[in-house]
Design an enzyme around this catalytic site. Structure first.
Site, mmCIF file in Angstrom:
data_model
loop_
_atom_site.group_PDB
_atom_site.id
_atom_site.type_symbol
_atom_site.label_atom_id
_atom_site.label_comp_id
_atom_site.label_asym_id
_atom_site.label_seq_id
_atom_site.Cartn_x
_atom_site.Cartn_y
_atom_site.Cartn_z
ATOM 1 N N ALA A 122 0.814 -1.224 0.000
ATOM 2 C CA ALA A 122 0.000 0.000 0.000
ATOM 3 C C ALA A 122 0.843 1.268 0.000
ATOM 4 C CB ALA A 122 -0.926 -0.010 1.214
ATOM 5 N N HIS B 265 1.693 -12.122 -18.383
ATOM 6 C CA HIS B 265 2.003 -10.691 -18.292
ATOM 7 C C HIS B 265 3.519 -10.548 -18.305
ATOM 8 C CE1 HIS B 265 2.362 -6.575 -17.130
ATOM 9 N NE2 HIS B 265 3.065 -6.927 -16.077
ATOM 10 N N ASP C 173 -1.961 -4.281 -20.039
ATOM 11 C CA ASP C 173 -1.538 -4.652 -21.391
ATOM 12 C C ASP C 173 -2.697 -4.464 -22.370
ATOM 13 O OD1 ASP C 173 1.008 -5.712 -20.305
ATOM 14 O OD2 ASP C 173 -0.331 -7.171 -19.395
#
Ligand code: NAX
Length: 325
Positions: free
Chosen positions: A10, A185, A157
């Site tokens: 985070a 990916h 993508d």
């Protein structure tokens, strides 16, 4: 009902671009209150606290609380959505096995914490790289959670492919439908223009084959490196945007007459070995991803899908050999 969204990493740059959009209602819609749970490593908890102070200062009407922890069991307790962004980046001289092992040390325990503590409707999106294989590691540590709830992000993508094609044809991105990213990916991913449509006609027939092969595919696949080169830092806001798109569509559905791309567990469709977390053309119906069926795959596409899926098989075999799945 308030939805609990856990974000790992985070305090990182994607986290910073992501949290404010979740809190403002863009992840789940303007009617859904959210509670944020931020998971960080101990050294970065203070920085996450700073981000939480800024979130407070936005006075977002939908934000019903922020928790910060370095303990996965607490961070995922009751979570409905988990965005696994924090990962171990590849550093100089690091072999692939070291990278997979370091990430196994993150995604294995997080998968287990999700298994033991998350809500029954938990949906997981892995952003941290190597995203597909990290998702596989987390999934295999969570045997009580339906496998389909573990997904990895190829939406960035997908969005990059839309934008490159729109620029080439000088059309708004909204005119492009049925774009697909297949496989991993990574630089082997295959952005497919043979099923994409622009103005109702097949995209591949509206561009030169050389452009498709020698410019479009490598530009999309290597866009991450081009961003680093230009910005001096990796994609952050665009990655956060894609994570928002992925979860938003998963929960709310994809529009009729279109599809999107997401890495989800294969059911064996299109010759992708069952269980691999690979990118497919997908629609979301009733809160579940479904692989679009019945597309014809020509030899050009087959070769590229097989290459990317082959890389995923190698990654799976490597993490299996390391005992991570
Ligand atoms: P940053 O280095 O800015 O932030 C990562 C954060 O994760 C750090 O704050 C770190 O303390 C935290 N972290 C590390 N281990 C953790 C753990 N075990 N539990 C909780 N937090 C932990 O990286 P950022 O630019 O935000 O990128 C995050 C990840 O996204 C990277 O793995 C990156 O490769 C990946 N990306 C994936 C993309 C995709 O399309 N799937 C695109 C963008 C991005 O490159």
């Amino acid at each position: 009902m308030t939805v609990k969204v856990t974000v790992t990493g985070a305090a990182g740059q994607i986290g910073y671009a992501l949290l404010f959009r979740i809190a403002s209602g863009q992840l789940l819609g303007a009617d859904t209150p959210v509670k944020l749970s931020l998971l960080e490593i101990p050294q970065a908890v203070k920085s996450a606290e700073g981000t939480a102070m800024e979130l407070d200062d936005c006075a977002f009407p939908l934000l019903r609380g922020i928790e910060i922890s370095d303990d996965p069991a607490k961070a995922f307790d009751g979570a409905n959505v988990a965005l696994l962004v924090g990962a171990r980046p590849r550093t100089k001289g690091m072999e692939r096995g070291d990278l997979l092992e370091a990430n196994g040390g993150i995604f294995g325990p997080q998968g287990k914490a999700i298994n033991d503590h998350a809500a029954d409707d938990i949906r997981v999106l892995v952003v941290g790289n190597p995203a597909n294989t990290n998702a596989l590691i987390a999934q295999s540590a969570a045997p009580d959670v339906p496998a389909e709830r573990f997904t990895a992000m190829t939406r960035l993508d997908h969005n990059r492919a839309l934008s490159q094609l729109a620029a080439k044809l000088n059309v708004p991105v909204a005119e492009i439908k049925k774009m697909t990213i297949w496989g991993n990916h990574s630089a082997t991913q295959y952005p497919d223009l043979f099923h994409a449509e622009v103005g109702g006609k097949i995209a591949a027939e509206q561009v030169e084959q050389e452009w498709l092969r020698d410019t479009f595919i490598p530009t999309v696949a290597k866009r991450g490196a081009a961003i680093i080169e230009a910005r001096g830092a990796s994609s952050a806001a665009s990655a956060a945007n894609a994570a928002i798109d992925h979860v938003h569509d998963w929960v709310n559905g994809t529009p009729e007459g279109d599809w999107t791309s997401a890495a989800i567990p294969s059911d064996g469709s299109y010759g992708v070995p069952e269980g691999l977390i690979s990118s497919f053309p997908v629609v979301s119906r009733n809160g579940r991803w479904e692989i679009v069926q019945g597309l014809e795959i020509d030899a050009f596409s087959r070769e590229r899908i097989d290459a990317s899926v082959g890389e995923l098989v190698e990654e799976r075999d490597a993490v299996r050999a390391l005992g991570l799945i």
